[in-house]
Design an enzyme around this catalytic site. Structure first.
Site, PDB file in Angstrom:
ATOM      1  CB  CYS A  11      40.477  66.351  16.118  1.00 38.66           C
ATOM      2  SG  CYS A  11      42.102  65.582  16.056  1.00 38.66           S
ATOM      3  CG  ASN A  14      44.290  62.115  12.133  1.00 33.27           C
ATOM      4  OD1 ASN A  14      44.752  61.510  11.179  1.00 33.27           O
ATOM      5  ND2 ASN A  14      43.474  61.522  12.977  1.00 33.27           N
ATOM      6  CB  CYS A  16      45.016  64.737  20.862  1.00 34.31           C
ATOM      7  SG  CYS A  16      46.598  65.506  21.187  1.00 34.31           S
ATOM      8  NE  ARG A  17      40.334  67.508  19.864  1.00 36.92           N
ATOM      9  CZ  ARG A  17      39.742  68.623  19.466  1.00 36.92           C
ATOM     10  NH1 ARG A  17      38.601  68.999  20.016  1.00 36.92           N
ATOM     11  NH2 ARG A  17      40.279  69.360  18.513  1.00 36.92           N
ATOM     12  CB  SER A  18      40.383  62.418  14.975  1.00 36.07           C
ATOM     13  OG  SER A  18      41.624  62.880  14.543  1.00 36.07           O
ATOM     14  CG  ASP A 128      43.105  70.083  21.269  1.00 40.56           C
ATOM     15  OD1 ASP A 128      43.785  69.107  21.672  1.00 40.56           O
ATOM     16  OD2 ASP A 128      43.441  70.794  20.312  1.00 40.56           O
TER      17      ASP A 128
END
Length: 170
Positions: A11, A14, A16-18, A128
């Site tokens: 993301c 690096n 939140c999402r990944s 996001d």
């Protein structure tokens, strides 16, 4: 023993999402008995939060579902990652665009959207949650869990096909 399949989740930061995708996928892959066959990591397209732990909101929401993100630290994707990882999954189209811009053309085939593996969610991207409310972090987990289940199923088939012992159960 077969060569480990290397999976990288990406993301923007690096943060939140990944890291959430890495943690959820590690958990799902382990539960499926696939961890000996996989190398799993996450990275950022930007250098905003290099060295930082995941967003505390991501960690808190993941922990409520039994997923531990505390050992992770943000890093930026490198040129070597494009060669070394077999699959690189971005969270949204902007991530994919940035990845393809940085990626040598011979490795473009490794890049895809994580949500291509989702079977229960109607979104093709992981939104996001950073600037939103706490519901966004729950939605991200829902989407990533769905996609992780589909990715585990896909990799089980891939691992079985390249198994050293035909018919060996995984």
């Amino acid at each position: 023993m077969t060569k480990k399949i290397a999976i990288l989740f990406v993301c923007m930061a690096n943060y939140c999402r990944s890291p959430t995708a890495e943690g959820v996928f590690r958990s799902r892959a382990s539960a499926a008995g696939l961890d000996p066959f996989l190398l799993i990591d996450s990275a950022a397209t930007s250098n905003y939060r290099i060295g930082h732990a995941p967003d505390p909101r991501s960690s808190d929401h993941a922990a409520r579902r039994g997923i531990d993100l505390t050992g992770q630290r943000a890093r930026q994707i490198t040129l070597a990652d494009f060669e070394n990882f077999d699959h690189i999954y971005g969270m949204d189209r902007q991530n994919i665009s940035m990845l393809k811009s940085a990626c040598p053309p011979q490795y473009h085939h490794k890049i895809g959207l994580l949500m291509q593996f989702a079977t229960r969610s109607d979104s093709d991207v992981v939104p996001d949650p950073y600037g939103g409310d706490v519901d966004g972090f729950e939605l991200v987990l829902d989407y990533i869990e769905d996609a992780a289940d589909g990715l585990v199923a896909s990799l089980r088939a891939q691992i079985a096909a390249q198994s050293d012992a035909p018919g060996e159960a995984i």
